[in-house]
Design a protein around this motif. Structure first.
Motif, PDB file in Angstrom:
ATOM      1  N   LEU A   1       0.814  -1.211   0.000  1.00  0.00           N
ATOM      2  CA  LEU A   1       0.000   0.000   0.000  1.00  0.00           C
ATOM      3  C   LEU A   1       0.854   1.270   0.000  1.00  0.00           C
ATOM      4  O   LEU A   1       0.306   2.369   0.083  1.00  0.00           O
ATOM      5  CB  LEU A   1      -0.939   0.005   1.212  1.00  0.00           C
ATOM      6  CG  LEU A   1      -2.007  -1.095   1.230  1.00  0.00           C
ATOM      7  CD1 LEU A   1      -2.884  -0.966   2.467  1.00  0.00           C
ATOM      8  CD2 LEU A   1      -2.861  -1.053  -0.030  1.00  0.00           C
TER       9      LEU A   1
ATOM     10  N   ARG B   1       1.117   0.817   6.693  1.00  0.00           N
ATOM     11  CA  ARG B   1       1.513   0.170   5.446  1.00  0.00           C
ATOM     12  C   ARG B   1       1.835   1.165   4.342  1.00  0.00           C
ATOM     13  O   ARG B   1       1.971   0.784   3.184  1.00  0.00           O
ATOM     14  CB  ARG B   1       0.410  -0.791   5.008  1.00  0.00           C
ATOM     15  CG  ARG B   1       0.360  -2.036   5.888  1.00  0.00           C
ATOM     16  CD  ARG B   1      -0.983  -2.729   5.845  1.00  0.00           C
ATOM     17  NE  ARG B   1      -0.970  -3.986   6.604  1.00  0.00           N
ATOM     18  CZ  ARG B   1      -1.032  -4.046   7.929  1.00  0.00           C
ATOM     19  NH1 ARG B   1      -1.127  -2.935   8.647  1.00  0.00           N
ATOM     20  NH2 ARG B   1      -1.000  -5.212   8.543  1.00  0.00           N
TER      21      ARG B   1
ATOM     22  N   GLU C   1      -6.117  -4.426   0.193  1.00  0.00           N
ATOM     23  CA  GLU C   1      -4.879  -4.887  -0.428  1.00  0.00           C
ATOM     24  C   GLU C   1      -5.168  -5.688  -1.688  1.00  0.00           C
ATOM     25  O   GLU C   1      -4.475  -5.545  -2.700  1.00  0.00           O
ATOM     26  CB  GLU C   1      -4.076  -5.721   0.567  1.00  0.00           C
ATOM     27  CG  GLU C   1      -3.459  -4.900   1.691  1.00  0.00           C
ATOM     28  CD  GLU C   1      -2.698  -5.751   2.690  1.00  0.00           C
ATOM     29  OE1 GLU C   1      -3.015  -6.955   2.793  1.00  0.00           O
ATOM     30  OE2 GLU C   1      -1.798  -5.219   3.354  1.00  0.00           O
TER      31      GLU C   1
ATOM     32  N   THR D   1       1.451 -11.062  -4.976  1.00  0.00           N
ATOM     33  CA  THR D   1       0.758 -10.252  -3.980  1.00  0.00           C
ATOM     34  C   THR D   1       0.090 -11.187  -2.986  1.00  0.00           C
ATOM     35  O   THR D   1      -0.746 -12.005  -3.366  1.00  0.00           O
ATOM     36  CB  THR D   1      -0.307  -9.356  -4.641  1.00  0.00           C
ATOM     37  OG1 THR D   1       0.342  -8.442  -5.526  1.00  0.00           O
ATOM     38  CG2 THR D   1      -1.086  -8.572  -3.585  1.00  0.00           C
TER      39      THR D   1
END
Length: 419
Positions: free
Chosen positions: A2, A30, A177, A265
């Protein structure tokens, strides 16, 4: 992941508004930039001072703010974010969004935006189940609005229990996310012009794959939980192989001890409900590989304190079913991937159970394996699988899990090429 992302957080008026303070803190940790918009009702639950102290920015609330609107502030706010998050999303806010109303700053921003929107609903169970709210939810889903939660549990009102609790901050964070990973927005084609995607070599170049891995932990009390015996090795190996084949991979991982694979990810979750939220937020995708060993049940009500031994003997645990993630994805009315791959870990009647699972859950392929204790597959480094499809069954030899992953990825590439 992020770092540098811009989140516009719209805070609705509900008791769950206090949770957004923790959400803001976790987003900032983050590396995200957070700007906040509060409805008039939201100020009855949390103060602009608290929100502003955490965002380190001005808090917006007035549509007819002369300073902001001189610069057409509602348009600017609606366009400068990478993602708009509405939490708590009250029944009133959902109704405004579904029907295009814009009588305050929050609703006007939501109508004026061209950016993805994630909502975290929170309301009384009867409001959530009301036909009007159900219509609004269907309308928002058709419009491409992503949703995380609500959860089932006790309400602020004494004696009320049911669906309507806002998702926890970590669940919302997982959904954020997943949505901000390299993605296609709902209703859009893959952004193949993005050089990070389009130029990645391999048979899955330009493809987006969502993979689940590991177990889920379903809390009984603060120190005990229900789980399956899964290491996550096979799911993580598939994610690594898919990334090596050029795919953009979102891996939704339960509690595992194996390292995150490179070039992927990873969204870390604990419970089945958190895993489902992260998977749905990661859609649309070309392929879904549901390799996680999701706990089928959870306790209906988690104890706030450790359950102690007593003269009455062992306590009775009331279990309820967890959401079926594979069936949800395999039968999704609008966001079903082109190829859905499930797993069947069985101790008996392997092919019969896997074939039934294929049909029942709307999958295209089932990777079936015998996990009887004597096989050593659960937690081990090797696997023996059979691929169950509508056109037949394919037997694979005993192989290292990395080699099984390579074969599964090659099968996926072949299937997509023939589709």
């Amino acid at each position: 992941m992020l770092q540098g992302k811009r989140i516009l957080l719209i805070i609705g008026g509900g008791i769950a508004a206090y949770k957004v303070l923790d959400l803001i803190r976790r987003l900032k940790e983050r590396g995200a930039t957070v700007r906040a918009v509060m409805t008039a009702a939201a100020k009855e639950f949390v103060t602009p001072l608290s929100v502003g102290a955490l965002t380190e920015d001005r808090v917006f609330s007035e549509l007819f703010d002369l300073t902001a609107e001189h610069e057409i502030g509602h348009i600017r706010l609606s366009r400068e974010a990478d993602l708009i998050v509405v939490a708590p999303a009250t029944a009133n806010l959902l109704a405004k969004m579904a029907n295009g109303l814009c009588d305050d700053l929050a609703a006007t921003i939501l109508l004026a935006t061209d950016k993805p929107v994630l909502v975290a609903p929170a309301m009384n169970p009867r409001m959530w189940d009301h036909p009007a709210t159900r219509r609004n939810r269907d309308r928002l889903a058709a419009d491409g609005i992503a949703m995380v939660g609500p959860n089932v549990g006790a309400m602020a009102e004494r004696g009320e229990f049911g669906p309507g609790r806002m998702a926890e901050p970590m669940e919302i964070l997982a959904a954020i996310e997943a949505m901000l990973s390299p993605l296609r927005l709902p209703g859009q084609a893959l952004l193949a012009a993005d050089p990070a995607i389009a130029t990645r070599p391999g048979p899955l170049a330009g493809r987006r794959i969502v993979i689940t891995s590991g177990p889920t932990h379903e809390p009984i009390d603060p120190v005990r939980y229900i789980a399956n015996r899964s290491s996550g090795k096979q799911g993580h190996a598939i994610a690594a192989a898919a990334a090596a084949a050029g795919a953009t991979v979102v891996l939704v991982a339960g509690p595992v001890t194996v390292a995150d694979p490179p070039g992927v990810t990873v969204v870390h979750v604990e419970t089945a409900r958190e895993m489902l939220a992260a998977v749905e937020a990661a859609l649309p995708a070309d392929v879904a590989v549901m390799a996680a060993a999701v706990a089928d049940w959870r306790v209906a009500s988690e104890a706030d304190e450790k359950i102690k031994k007593g003269p009455a003997g062992a306590p009775a645990l009331h279990l309820v079913e967890n959401p079926d993630i594979l069936a949800t994805v395999g039968r999704h009315p609008t966001l079903r991937p082109r190829l859905v791959v499930g797993f069947a870990a069985e101790t008996e009647n392997l092919i019969a159970n896997a074939t039934a699972k294929l049909e029942r859950k709307g999958a295209d392929l089932i990777v079936a394996n015998d996990v009887s204790p004597e096989t050593g597959i659960m937690g081990g480094d090797r696997n023996t699988v059979r691929i169950v499809a509508r056109e037949g069954i394919e037997d694979w030899p005993d192989l290292p899990k990395a080699a099984v992953a390579d074969r599964i990825v090659a099968l996926i590439a072949d299937r997509l090429g023939r589709a």
